[in-house]
Design an enzyme around this catalytic site. Sequence first.
Site, PDB file in Angstrom:
ATOM      1  CG  MET A 222      -2.002   0.972   1.290  1.00 28.70           C
ATOM      2  SD  MET A 222      -3.189   0.541   2.594  1.00 28.70           S
ATOM      3  CE  MET A 222      -2.133   0.587   4.050  1.00 28.70           C
ATOM      4  CG  HIS A 223       2.466   2.951  -3.350  1.00 19.52           C
ATOM      5  ND1 HIS A 223       1.896   1.846  -3.940  1.00 19.52           N
ATOM      6  CD2 HIS A 223       2.645   3.863  -4.342  1.00 19.52           C
ATOM      7  CE1 HIS A 223       1.753   2.066  -5.229  1.00 19.52           C
ATOM      8  NE2 HIS A 223       2.182   3.281  -5.509  1.00 19.52           N
ATOM      9  NE  ARG A 224      -2.146   3.393  -7.086  1.00 18.85           N
ATOM     10  CZ  ARG A 224      -1.471   3.916  -8.108  1.00 18.85           C
ATOM     11  NH1 ARG A 224      -1.281   5.221  -8.165  1.00 18.85           N
ATOM     12  NH2 ARG A 224      -1.004   3.163  -9.065  1.00 18.85           N
ATOM     13  CG  ASP A 300      -2.060   1.246  -2.938  1.00 21.13           C
ATOM     14  OD1 ASP A 300      -0.960   0.727  -3.230  1.00 21.13           O
ATOM     15  OD2 ASP A 300      -2.174   2.145  -2.072  1.00 21.13           O
TER      16      ASP A 300
END
Length: 386
Positions: A222-224, A300
Site C-alpha cells: 500500500m503506497h498511494r 493499491d
Amino acid sequence: MQMPTPDHRPRPRILCVVGARPNFMKMAPIMAALSEYAPELDARLVHTGQHYDKSMNHQYFDALGIPAPDINLEVGSGSHAAQTADVMRRFEPALDEIRPSAVLVVGDINSTLACALVAAKKSIPVIHVEAGLRSFDRSMPEEINRILTDQLSDLLFTTERHCRDNLLREGIAETRIHFAGNVMIDTLHRNLQRAVPVADILRHAGRKDFPADRGGFAVVTMHRPSNVDDPHILGRLLDTIAQAAHRLPVIFTIHPRTRSMIDKFGLRRKLDVPRLLALPPMGYLEMLGLMKDARVVLSDSGGIQEETTALGVPCITLRNNTERPVTVDEGTNILAGQDPERILALLDETLRTGGKVGRIPEFWDGKTSVRIAQTIRSWAGKGFPR
C-alpha cells in the site's frame, strides 16, 4: 575528400529513461531486446534518480541485468512540481551531451512526463511504452502524466486493446499507436524461476517461525496518497489488515511513504498483531517470490494488478478505479475500494472459493519487448518520422 561509407556512420541513438522502481522492470527487457533485435541502434540509459536508495543497484539493476546508467541525474524526492522541474532542468544537458535520435520513456511517473516534455521541446521524437492507460481520475498525479506524455509522443506502445480507443478519443493519430502487449510480463517470465523462496525471505528477516506455509498467507502492499496520506483512511486500512491477519497470516511489505505516514500519525501499534509480519520494501525477485506463492494479494499498485493476473493469484485492489481494466475484465483482479467491510467480505469469499479465476490477456506472452524493438527498428529505418 573520400566520403564515409554507410558502415562508418554513427548508429542512431535511443535514449532510454528510468526514474523509479516500476520503470526498472519495464526497461530491462526493452534494452535487452534492442541489443538483440535492433543492434544497429545505440541504446543508452539515463536514470533520473527520482527513486534511489543504496540497495537499489543490487535489488533492481543487478538482479534484472540492467546495464549501469550512462548518466544519473540524482534528482531525489520533492513535491510533484519541484521534482518534475528538477528532472527537466537536469535532463536537458544530458540530451545535449548524448544527442539521441529518439527518447524512450516508460510508465507514468514524474520523470516520464518531464523527459518527454524536454525532448519534445527540442524536437526529438518521443517513444512511450505503456501508453493509453486511463483511470479517468484526474486527482491521481499519474493520470495527468499519462495523458500529457501520450500527447507529446510520436510512437506509442499499448498494453491492452482498449488503450487504442482512449488514445483515438484524445486525438492521437492511429498510425502512431502499436499494440505490443505488457512488457512487465516479459520480466516476470524471465525471472520466475529465480524468484526468492518465501522461506529464504523469512529466514533473512529473522522470522523462520512465521506461519507462511505455501499458499497459506496473504501479501499486502500500500503506497498511494489516497490510502496513506489521510490518518483516518490509513488507520482504517491498517485495522482491516489486522482483521485479515485473524483469517490467515499476512506479510505486509511497507513502502517508505507508508512507513513515514504510519510514524507521523502514531499508528505503529496497529501493526502489533499476531500473524501480521511487517517487512521493509522487497527487491523484485523477493516480491515475485512472495506473490507467486501467496493465496491472495491486497494492494493499491498498478503493476501488482498485472503481475498477479499473470501469475493467476487473486488480487483485491484497494482502489475504486484502475487504469488497467483488463486485469478486472479478464484477470484475477477485483476492485475493493477503501471500505473495510467490502475488503474483508471479498477476502472471505476468496478464502472460501479459491478466489477469482482469470485468464492471461492477449500479448502478455513474454515477447512484448521483441515486438517493441522490431517496431522501433522499422521506424528508425524510415528516419524517425514525426
